[in-house]
Motif scaffolding. Structure first.
Motif, short mmCIF file in Angstrom:
data_model
loop_
_atom_site.label_atom_id
_atom_site.label_comp_id
_atom_site.label_asym_id
_atom_site.label_seq_id
_atom_site.Cartn_x
_atom_site.Cartn_y
_atom_site.Cartn_z
N VAL A 484 0.83 -1.20 0.00
CA VAL A 484 0.00 0.00 0.00
C VAL A 484 0.87 1.25 0.00
CG1 VAL A 484 -1.71 1.32 1.30
CG2 VAL A 484 -1.93 -1.17 1.11
N ALA A 485 0.63 2.12 -0.99
CA ALA A 485 1.37 3.38 -1.08
C ALA A 485 0.61 4.52 -0.43
CB ALA A 485 1.64 3.73 -2.55
N ASP A 486 -0.72 4.46 -0.43
CA ASP A 486 -1.53 5.55 0.11
C ASP A 486 -2.91 5.00 0.41
OD1 ASP A 486 -1.97 8.10 1.00
OD2 ASP A 486 -1.83 9.07 -0.96
N VAL A 487 -3.58 5.57 1.43
CA VAL A 487 -4.90 5.08 1.78
C VAL A 487 -5.65 6.12 2.59
CG1 VAL A 487 -4.01 3.95 3.87
CG2 VAL A 487 -6.19 3.21 2.92
N ILE A 488 -6.95 6.14 2.41
CA ILE A 488 -7.83 6.87 3.32
C ILE A 488 -9.05 6.00 3.56
CG2 ILE A 488 -9.03 8.12 1.47
CD1 ILE A 488 -9.40 10.43 3.45
N VAL A 489 -9.55 6.03 4.80
CA VAL A 489 -10.72 5.26 5.17
C VAL A 489 -11.78 6.24 5.67
CG1 VAL A 489 -11.65 3.49 6.71
CG2 VAL A 489 -9.34 3.25 5.78
N THR A 490 -12.99 6.07 5.20
CA THR A 490 -14.07 6.97 5.57
C THR A 490 -15.35 6.20 5.79
OG1 THR A 490 -15.23 9.01 4.91
CG2 THR A 490 -14.74 7.42 3.17
N GLY A 491 -16.32 6.82 6.44
CA GLY A 491 -17.59 6.16 6.71
C GLY A 491 -18.61 6.42 5.62
N LEU A 501 -17.36 1.15 6.99
CA LEU A 501 -16.11 1.76 6.54
C LEU A 501 -15.82 1.42 5.08
CD1 LEU A 501 -13.67 1.30 9.56
CD2 LEU A 501 -15.01 3.31 8.93
N ALA A 502 -15.35 2.43 4.36
CA ALA A 502 -14.90 2.24 2.98
C ALA A 502 -13.43 2.67 2.90
CB ALA A 502 -15.73 3.07 2.01
N ALA A 503 -12.60 1.82 2.33
CA ALA A 503 -11.17 2.11 2.19
C ALA A 503 -10.84 2.42 0.73
CB ALA A 503 -10.34 0.91 2.66
#
Length: 564
Positions: A484-491, A501-503
């Motif tokens: 994984v180089a980059d990630v954000i997780v949000t509802g 949660l969605a990644a």
């Protein structure tokens, strides 16, 4: 990259570590004000000087107060030939900046700007932006720092809302210049011929005679990031003295005559903080208009930079350079890599320290509260995800829904008190205080050593199946995967559980990681409700000019059954 730490410059203080430590401890208990003097003396800011120089500095202080013009006036007295700014077009000494900003201030006065009119600055990092800020302070005119990532329409809106009567803008922003209509425009950084007045013309056509004392201290308006809505203008306070700088320097060992590479945009709170600290330290500011990771390494080597101010995404881009690209650059001069602006992932903290040694400092704060805590290299070695502990003179509390402090290990709202809390938004709104403490809008917890960990934004927490879930916990676990180089997780909304949660994941080149494999590999480290139901793979995350992800620009995670 091999670094010989034995070659790092010695401290300017003549005190031994033991004596200095005992003196600082005594001051902290008995004379907090004296502790600031000890800190500033240790870093070389306060030192003896000849009476004639001291008199000239006192006269400058009487005229300018604790403002940017004082820093350059002091520099012109103490070290006139030292480079104050180095950018792509060369270097300007402290004496040159002092004279050029006086000339520019005369030109601004001739334009009849009054206390109700602001100067807007839409510039990248270069000498023209610095000179404009200093010249406006000499006139007593407020400045609004505009984000270069704003659209032409957003710039036009901000110009109207902030009552900008004069816009200083780089010539590359041609669409933005058109969008502001009748607002007077002066070009800062230019390429080729132009149809507008330029900063160089204003400077070259004005006298260098002394200026009168400004009728008022100017204010700097910093725009909030606007990642979840329209950016708001936050009024930054004038420091009452040098104690704010001493507070930061008590944790980050920046020294007099630093060579500071400021990668973070100057319009951003963190880049502006580097600029302010640089003035106090009599530093040389090394600026580049656009960030490029390899060029940053080249600048560190060429100018023997001793410190770097950057946001996490910039550091990530440096570590992602191939080893064959990084290794030729000698960055052994670095003593401080100062990071802020967004969350510093634990894996990135480890990578930076492995690459550059124990020089990483993680600064947690916001536009509204300035600083809250600082993590030292020791903190980050022992607990890579921490944002550290509050520096002297700062109150940091975690409060529950009942307004009472939470216990160690429990999550609470983060509240801060220090001498640099912002003065409110320019639209008249502000933040409600709790016993003199200002909320940051974040949630956090303390570990047994008193170190703070930020677990997410208050408005990011979701309730899934009756459980409180913090996306940042999931985000950190996914970020630790080597693919994984980059990630954000949000509802996102969920019919059965309320929310889930969605990644959104960016993988490294050559990776074959898929959604099912990702879920399987993180399942043992996350509770059931903290596991991402949706996994969306993207080429890159939508980030603004300061590196923060803009959630509203993320695609719908349910577009292909929740997984892509």
């Amino acid at each position: 990259m091999a670094i010989d730490f034995s070659k790092r410059p010695a401290r300017p203080s003549g005190l031994s570590d033991g004596v200095e430590g005992r003196l600082s401890s005594w001051c902290r208990r008995r004379a907090p004000g004296l502790l600031n003097v000890v800190t500033l003396a240790r870093q070389g800011v306060v030192r003896p000087m000849l009476p004639d120089k001291l008199l000239r500095i006192l006269l400058a202080w009487r005229r300018w107060g604790i403002t940017p013009p004082l820093g350059y006036a002091v520099g012109a007295v103490r070290h006139p030939d030292r480079p104050a700014i180095i950018d792509e077009r060369g270097a300007l000494s402290y004496a040159e900046v002092e004279q050029r900003t006086t000339r520019l201030a005369h030109s601004l006065r001739e334009r009849g700007l009054d206390r109700d009119t602001r100067v807007g600055i839409l510039c990248r990092n270069h000498h023209g932006m610095v000179e404009t800020i200093v010249a406006c302070a000499k006139v007593g005119v407020d400045v609004a720092l505009l984000n270069t990532g704003l659209s032409p329409h957003q710039v036009a809106t901000v110009v109207a809302e902030q009552n900008v009567g004069l816009l200083i803008v780089d010539s590359e922003f041609t669409e933005h210049i058109t969008a502001v209509g009748e607002t007077e425009v002066v070009l800062a950084w230019t390429e080729g011929t132009t149809g507008h007045a330029t900063l160089e013309h204003l400077i070259g056509s004005a006298p260098a005679r002394p200026l009168p004392r400004p009728p008022r201290h100017h204010r700097v308006i910093v725009l909030t990031s606007g990642t979840t809505g329209s950016p708001k203008g936050a009024r930054r306070p004038d420091p009452g003295g040098l104690s704010p700088a001493a507070t930061v320097l008590s944790r980050m060992p920046l020294r007099s005559a630093e060579r500071m590479l400021i990668c973070a945009p100057l319009f951003h709170t963190w880049g502006f903080a580097g600029f302010q600290l640089g003035i106090v330290l009599g530093a040389t500011l090394v600026l580049r208009r656009k960030f490029d990771p390899q060029q940053a390494l080249a600048a560190i080597q060429r100018h023997r930079c001793t410190s770097v101010f950057a946001v996490p995404v910039m550091l990530r881009r440096i570590t992602e350079l191939p080893a064959s690209v990084r290794s030729p650059y000698d960055c052994g001069s670095l003593r401080v890599i100062a990071c802020s602006g967004s969350a510093l992932p634990a894996d990135l903290a480890k990578d930076i320290q492995q690459e550059f040694g124990p020089v990483l400092y993680n600064f947690y704060g916001s536009t509204e509260v300035s600083w809250a805590s600082i993590a030292t290299p020791k903190d980050l070695r022992q607990a890579p995800g921490t944002v550290g502990t509050p520096p002297p003179g700062t109150v940091l509390r975690l409060l529950g829904s009942d307004g009472r402090p939470v216990r160690t290990g429990e999550t609470g709202r983060i509240f801060v008190a220090n001498e640099m809390l912002f003065e409110g938004y320019t639209n008249g709104s502000g933040k409600d205080l709790h016993d003199g403490l200002m909320p940051t809008g974040d949630l956090g917890r303390f570990d047994s050593a008193g170190r703070l960990f930020v677990v997410g934004r208050e408005d990011d927490m979701i309730v899934s199946g009756g459980e409180n879930v913090y996306p940042k916990e999931t985000e950190d676990v996914i970020a630790s995967l080597p693919e994984v180089a980059d990630v954000i997780v949000t509802g996102v909304d969920d019919e059965d559980f309320g929310q889930r949660l969605a990644a959104y994941v960016v993988t490294r080149e050559g990776s074959t990681l898929d959604a099912d494999t990702l879920r399987e590999r993180v399942s043992s480290r996350l509770s059931k409700f903290a596991r991402p139901r949706d996994v969306v793979f993207l080429d890159q995350l939508p980030r603004n000019a300061t590196g923060k992800v803009v959630p509203r620009e993320l695609p719908d995670s349910t577009g292909s059954g929740g997984v892509s």
